[in-house]
Design a protein around this motif. Structure first.
Motif, PDB file in Angstrom:
ATOM      1  N   LEU A   1       1.808   6.627  -6.933  1.00 54.29           N
ATOM      2  CA  LEU A   1       0.638   7.529  -7.444  1.00 54.29           C
ATOM      3  C   LEU A   1       1.205   9.125  -6.992  1.00 54.29           C
ATOM      4  O   LEU A   1       1.033   9.906  -8.048  1.00 54.29           O
ATOM      5  N   THR A   2       1.798   9.306  -5.929  1.00 55.16           N
ATOM      6  CA  THR A   2       2.257  10.800  -5.589  1.00 55.16           C
ATOM      7  C   THR A   2       3.390  11.088  -6.653  1.00 55.16           C
ATOM      8  O   THR A   2       3.381  12.267  -6.973  1.00 55.16           O
TER       9      THR A   2
ATOM     10  N   GLU B   1       0.862   4.123  -2.995  1.00 57.87           N
ATOM     11  CA  GLU B   1       0.846   5.515  -2.776  1.00 57.87           C
ATOM     12  C   GLU B   1       2.050   6.423  -3.406  1.00 57.87           C
ATOM     13  O   GLU B   1       1.875   7.485  -3.792  1.00 57.87           O
ATOM     14  N   GLU B   2       3.317   5.790  -2.894  1.00 55.75           N
ATOM     15  CA  GLU B   2       4.395   6.546  -3.430  1.00 55.75           C
ATOM     16  C   GLU B   2       4.390   6.692  -5.018  1.00 55.75           C
ATOM     17  O   GLU B   2       4.720   7.730  -5.561  1.00 55.75           O
TER      18      GLU B   2
ATOM     19  N   GLU C   1       0.805  -1.406  -0.060  1.00 53.84           N
ATOM     20  CA  GLU C   1      -0.081   0.062  -0.330  1.00 53.84           C
ATOM     21  C   GLU C   1       0.822   1.327  -0.145  1.00 53.84           C
ATOM     22  O   GLU C   1       0.609   2.306  -0.842  1.00 53.84           O
ATOM     23  N   GLN C   2       2.046   1.168   0.876  1.00 52.44           N
ATOM     24  CA  GLN C   2       2.794   2.528   0.864  1.00 52.44           C
ATOM     25  C   GLN C   2       3.443   2.540  -0.440  1.00 52.44           C
ATOM     26  O   GLN C   2       3.615   3.411  -0.946  1.00 52.44           O
TER      27      GLN C   2
END
Length: 95
Positions: free
Chosen positions: A16-17, A13-14, A9-10
């Motif tokens: 996508l960011t 998210e990274e 998940e992390q």
């Protein structure tokens, strides 16, 4: 694996960011490729260790691999979470 390993998940998210943050397409593609390689590293380390243990020691099967991946935050798609096992052994010494 190191203590700095990110969960799936992390890492997502990274990714996508980073996608949102980068403006130059060639820089973004290069960085995303690097992030994706880094994201797969923990999974490949788990699979590699499982392969060595399976070949050298034996007694483990694909279910063990799935469990190891799940414990590291990479459950197989469609697989129900492993049940939580509680140790019910009493803390008192046996007589």
């Amino acid at each position: 694996m190191s203590d700095t390993t990110m969960t799936a998940e992390q890492l997502a998210e990274e990714l996508l960011t980073t996608r949102r943050r980068l403006s130059a397409p060639e820089d973004g593609a290069r960085l995303l490729a690097e992030l994706q390689r880094n994201a797969t590293r923990p999974v490949l380390e788990i699979v590699s260790a499982w392969c060595v243990e399976s070949n050298d020691i034996g007694g483990i099967d694909a279910g063990d691999l799935a469990w190891r991946l799940e414990q590291a935050g990479y459950p197989l798609p469609g697989r129900a979470p492993a049940p939580v096992v509680h140790d019910i052994t009493p803390d008192t010494p046996e007589n």
